[in-house]
Design an enzyme around this catalytic site. Structure first.
Site, PDB file in Angstrom:
ATOM      1  N   GLY A  67       7.069   5.652  -0.120  1.00 36.58           N
ATOM      2  CA  GLY A  67       5.927   4.820  -0.537  1.00 36.58           C
ATOM      3  C   GLY A  67       5.370   4.000   0.218  1.00 36.58           C
ATOM      4  O   GLY A  67       4.197   3.540   0.267  1.00 36.58           O
ATOM      5  N   CYS A  68       6.184   3.486   1.402  1.00 34.08           N
ATOM      6  CA  CYS A  68       5.626   2.238   2.192  1.00 34.08           C
ATOM      7  C   CYS A  68       4.987   2.824   3.332  1.00 34.08           C
ATOM      8  O   CYS A  68       5.483   3.962   3.916  1.00 34.08           O
ATOM      9  CB  CYS A  68       6.906   1.384   2.806  1.00 34.08           C
ATOM     10  N   VAL A  69       3.797   2.556   3.711  1.00 36.24           N
ATOM     11  CA  VAL A  69       3.076   2.895   4.776  1.00 36.24           C
ATOM     12  C   VAL A  69       3.623   2.431   6.257  1.00 36.24           C
ATOM     13  O   VAL A  69       4.323   1.377   6.412  1.00 36.24           O
ATOM     14  CB  VAL A  69       1.639   2.386   4.801  1.00 36.24           C
TER      15      VAL A  69
END
Length: 105
Positions: free
Chosen positions: A103-105
């Site tokens: 979920g981290c960009v």
């Protein structure tokens, strides 16, 4: 994958700088990565979060999310951002020698 020497030890990292093998991690490596991330010194509060993340990842096979870190450590999101500015889940995962959190960009 790229070999990188951190704190005198050669480790494999991906293109974003996350360690490939968490078993190669040491506390000395954490201190050096923290400096690269703009954190000059790791306090007891930093270590509490780093150690939680390593234990959590050891059990699940994945770096914990921001929410899992705040719930698991009792540290508020605001405190987490103060300790690990600009993307704490991603930053602490890198310092802890883990992969990039989902979920981290």
């Amino acid at each position: 994958m790229v070999a990188k020497t951190i704190a005198g030890k050669t480790v494999e990292v991906n293109e974003e700088g996350f360690m490939i093998n968490p078993n190669e991690w040491t506390e000395e490596i954490a201190v050096e990565i923290a400096k690269e991330e703009g954190i000059p010194e790791l306090t007891a509060e930093h270590w509490k979060i780093i150690n939680f993340c390593r234990q959590s990842a050891g059990a699940s096979g994945k770096a914990p999310t921001l929410r899992q870190i705040t719930v698991g450590t009792g540290v508020s999101t605001k405190e987490l951002f103060a300790l690990f500015p600009k993307g704490p889940a991603k930053k602490v995962a890198r310092i802890a020698g883990l992969g990039k959190p989902e979920g981290c960009v």
